[in-house]
Enzyme design. Structure first.
Site, mmCIF file in Angstrom:
data_model
loop_
_atom_site.group_PDB
_atom_site.id
_atom_site.type_symbol
_atom_site.label_atom_id
_atom_site.label_comp_id
_atom_site.label_asym_id
_atom_site.label_seq_id
_atom_site.Cartn_x
_atom_site.Cartn_y
_atom_site.Cartn_z
ATOM 1 N N CYS A 1 11.927 -6.598 2.068
ATOM 2 C CA CYS A 1 13.251 -5.516 1.912
ATOM 3 C C CYS A 1 13.909 -5.473 3.960
ATOM 4 C CB CYS A 1 12.502 -3.891 2.058
ATOM 5 S SG CYS A 1 10.935 -3.276 3.605
ATOM 6 N N CYS B 1 11.171 -5.325 6.855
ATOM 7 C CA CYS B 1 10.511 -6.053 6.080
ATOM 8 C C CYS B 1 10.697 -7.737 7.357
ATOM 9 C CB CYS B 1 9.150 -6.604 5.259
ATOM 10 S SG CYS B 1 7.873 -5.578 4.563
ATOM 11 N N TYR C 1 6.349 8.829 0.086
ATOM 12 C CA TYR C 1 6.434 7.672 -0.825
ATOM 13 C C TYR C 1 6.953 6.523 0.667
ATOM 14 C CZ TYR C 1 6.964 9.922 -5.417
ATOM 15 O OH TYR C 1 6.071 10.292 -6.412
ATOM 16 N N GLU D 1 4.028 -8.181 3.054
ATOM 17 C CA GLU D 1 4.722 -8.778 3.994
ATOM 18 C C GLU D 1 4.470 -8.171 5.417
ATOM 19 O OE1 GLU D 1 6.677 -7.768 1.495
ATOM 20 O OE2 GLU D 1 8.554 -8.225 1.817
ATOM 21 N N ILE E 1 0.835 -1.160 -0.307
ATOM 22 C CA ILE E 1 -0.346 -0.139 -0.010
ATOM 23 C C ILE E 1 0.880 1.659 0.340
ATOM 24 C CG2 ILE E 1 -1.579 1.206 1.392
ATOM 25 C CD1 ILE E 1 -2.056 -1.488 2.414
ATOM 26 N N GLU E 2 0.874 1.944 -1.174
ATOM 27 C CA GLU E 2 1.856 2.757 -1.320
ATOM 28 C C GLU E 2 1.187 4.395 -0.710
ATOM 29 O OE1 GLU E 2 2.789 2.651 -5.525
ATOM 30 O OE2 GLU E 2 4.893 1.105 -4.523
#
Ligand SMILES: O=c1ccn([C@H]2C[C@H](O)[C@@H](CO)O2)c(=O)[nH]1
Ligand SMILES: [Zn+2]
Length: 133
Positions: free
Chosen positions: A86, A89, A48, A55, A43-44
């Site tokens: 990333c 996560c 940003y 995840e 969900i962007e």
């Protein structure tokens, strides 16, 4: 529950991805100790850095419903090889994955690897590092 089924759930979850900035859809699906599946997508945000990865969405959904033990989690994106979670996560997964939790990283071509949190983030920061406080 087979890996393939969890991967399919993750692909299905990626259909809800909100990705107007990257156009890169990611889906995740996790299986809890009581055999419930929680799904998540990325969900962007126009700011940003506030983006939430697939995840973490799945983990936060599960934990917020009282399910803190993850038996397996699949993550899928349209990558050349299996997707690479990333760093943020990996740290969040470390909180709720045991050494034996199966972390399945996949892509849309059918490639996947099954790994563990200790392989993904060796030496991760955890509650034991807080014990002197
Ligand atoms: O494992 C990953 C890697 C990337 N993303 C998202 C974050 C962002 O929306 C987009 C591009 O980085 O992909 C995930 O959700 N999970
Ligand atoms: Zn992430």
């Amino acid at each position: 529950m087979e890996w393939k089924q969890l991967i399919d759930e993750a692909i299905s979850a990626s259909g809800q991805a909100y990705v107007p900035y990257s156009n890169f859809k990611v889906g995740a699906a996790l299986l809890t100790a009581d055999n419930t599946i929680y799904r998540g997508c990325n969900i962007e945000n126009a700011s940003y850095g506030l983006t939430n990865c697939a995840e973490r969405t799945a983990v936060f959904k599960a934990v917020s419903e009282g399910a803190k033990k993850i038996k397996a989690i699949a993550v899928v994106g349209n990558t050349d090889g299996p997707i690479a979670p990333c760093g943020a996560c990996r740290q969040v997964l470390a909180e709720f994955c045991g050494a034996d939790t199966q972390i399945i990283l996949a892509n849309l071509k059918g490639d996947f690897v099954v790994t563990t949190i200790n392989e993904l983030l060796p030496g991760y920061f955890s509650a034991k590092d807080l014990q002197n406080n």
